[in-house]
Write an enzyme that holds these catalytic residues in place. Structure first.
Site, PDB file in Angstrom:
ATOM      1  CB  SER A  78      -0.941   0.014   1.200  1.00 35.37           C
ATOM      2  OG  SER A  78      -2.041  -0.835   0.969  1.00 35.37           O
ATOM      3  CE  LYS A  81      -4.606   1.912  -0.590  1.00 34.15           C
ATOM      4  NZ  LYS A  81      -3.957   0.637  -0.276  1.00 34.15           N
ATOM      5  CB  SER A 134      -4.182   1.859   3.894  1.00 34.58           C
ATOM      6  OG  SER A 134      -3.399   1.355   2.834  1.00 34.58           O
TER       7      SER A 134
END
Length: 400
Positions: A78, A81, A134
């Site tokens: 993640s 992101k 997230s």
């Protein structure tokens, strides 16, 4: 190589005197209970960490303080992101724009805020879900809002990576779930996070540990909680993003103001959350050993001299204040002086007559006024004649 007996025997009395003096110094130090002077210790090496790759960077200069496998291509989970959020902020000037969730943003998997099809949230609320919680469905929803579909958005991500010089980075999706061709390097990820933090809006999102946003058809709000435990437990940490998947392991791009210095620590491929936390803290703490208090100049230091009309000597231009600060031990310090070569009369002691600027590895670190170290008055006719006679005599003697 050993010295020859002939070399040693040239000055037997001097050699004996040296040995006697050394013995006396040793005896005095032992009697006083003080250790002998030692050379300054070299800074310690970086501590061992469990991560597959890491980078420690001085955020303000971009200088890498330590690294391991920093260019190895690894899955990023993640931390993807960071790029997603950066592109969304560059696209939307109005973060109150409302986005309706499309079908492909529903049920993405893993961490979600459980969007319903057609549910309407603002870009700001979706960015909170993206960068704090997230949420993978928020990533998909924002990708659709920017580019029309996720594939087009991923193309924008890769285009932006190339523009930023991230040569070991390639994206296959906007959220970071394991997928072939989805990878970065510790160095690329650190550089991306450093770039993204320049946007105060991005920095504001990743500095938050928790938030709430609306939840359609519910009487209560969604509570968003960051996975970055550093944010909760250490007030000097201000971001940036964590990640985890089976393929990537535990990852983090962290930033903090540690002991007066903005430090970035990036870890890829840690075996578990405990190691990720411990490794990041060890590297933050180690970074302090790379800095030391350094005196750039003291108060009254002569940095330039200027000619004074009708006076033999020159006026010294000295610093009005000291400059002493914590800098990297290997930083290259340069000083640029802006001052006149000749000054007009009268000159008063303490009068500002120039400026000095200090740089560490070409980054500005301080400025000081240069002032006159003495006073010089107007010169009468007799003084001018004396000056001309002195100059003529100096020229004559230097040319004979």
């Amino acid at each position: 190589m050993q010295r020859s007996p002939r070399t040693i025997s040239r000055h037997p009395r001097r050699s004996l005197a040296f040995v006697a003096a050394l013995c006396a110094l040793l005896a005095a130090a032992l009697a006083a209970g003080r250790p002998l002077p030692q050379a300054a210790a070299a800074p310690p090496p970086p501590p061992p960490v469990a991560a597959k790759a890491y980078v420690v960077m001085d955020q303000q200069t971009g200088v890498v303080l330590a690294a391991k496998n920093e260019n190895e291509r690894l899955p990023m989970a993640s931390t993807t992101k960071i790029m997603t959020g950066l592109l969304v902020l560059e696209h939307f000037k109005n973060l109150d724009t409302v986005v309706a969730a499309r079908r492909d943003a529903i049920g993405v998997g893993e961490d979600e805020i459980y969007l319903a099809r057609g549910e309407r949230l603002t870009v700001d609320q979706l960015l909170q879900a993206l960068l704090i919680q997230s949420a993978n469905d928020a990533a998909a929803d924002l990708a659709d809002a920017v580019a029309g579909d996720q594939a087009s958005f991923v193309a924008l991500m890769n285009q932006r990576a190339r523009a930023l010089g991230l040569t070991n980075t390639h994206y296959a999706n906007p959220h970071g779930l394991d997928q072939a061709g989805h990878h970065t390097s510790a160095l690329d990820l650190t550089r991306l996070a450093r770039y993204a933090l320049r946007d105060p809006r991005f920095a504001g999102y990743v500095d938050r540990y928790t938030a709430t946003i609306p939840w359609a058809h519910h009487s209560y709000r969604r509570v968003l909680v960051s996975h970055n435990e550093l944010l909760e437990d250490y007030p000097w940490v201000y971001g940036v993003k964590t990640g985890w998947t089976d393929g990537a392991g535990y990852c983090i791009a962290a930033a903090g103001l540690w002991r007066g210095h903005h430090i970035m620590v990036t870890l890829l491929g840690d075996p578990d959350d405990a190691h990720r936390l411990a490794d990041a803290l060890k590297l933050f703490h180690w970074s302090a050993s790379q800095y030391a208090m350094r005196s750039v100049w003291s108060a009254g230091a002569v940095l330039a001299r200027a000619t004074v009309p009708w006076h033999v000597g020159k006026v010294s231009l000295v610093t009005a204040a000291p400059l002493r600060l914590s800098l990297r031990k290997d930083a290259r310090i340069t000083i640029r002086v802006e001052a006149p070569g000749t000054v007009g009369l009268p000159v008063r002691q303490g009068e500002p007559l120039g400026t000095a600027r200090a740089f560490a590895d070409q980054r500005p670190i301080g400025t000081v006024r240069l002032v006159a170290a003495g006073s010089y008055t107007h010169v009468g006719l007799a003084g001018k004649v004396g000056y001309e006679v002195h100059s003529a005599w100096h020229w004559l003697t230097s040319h004979l």
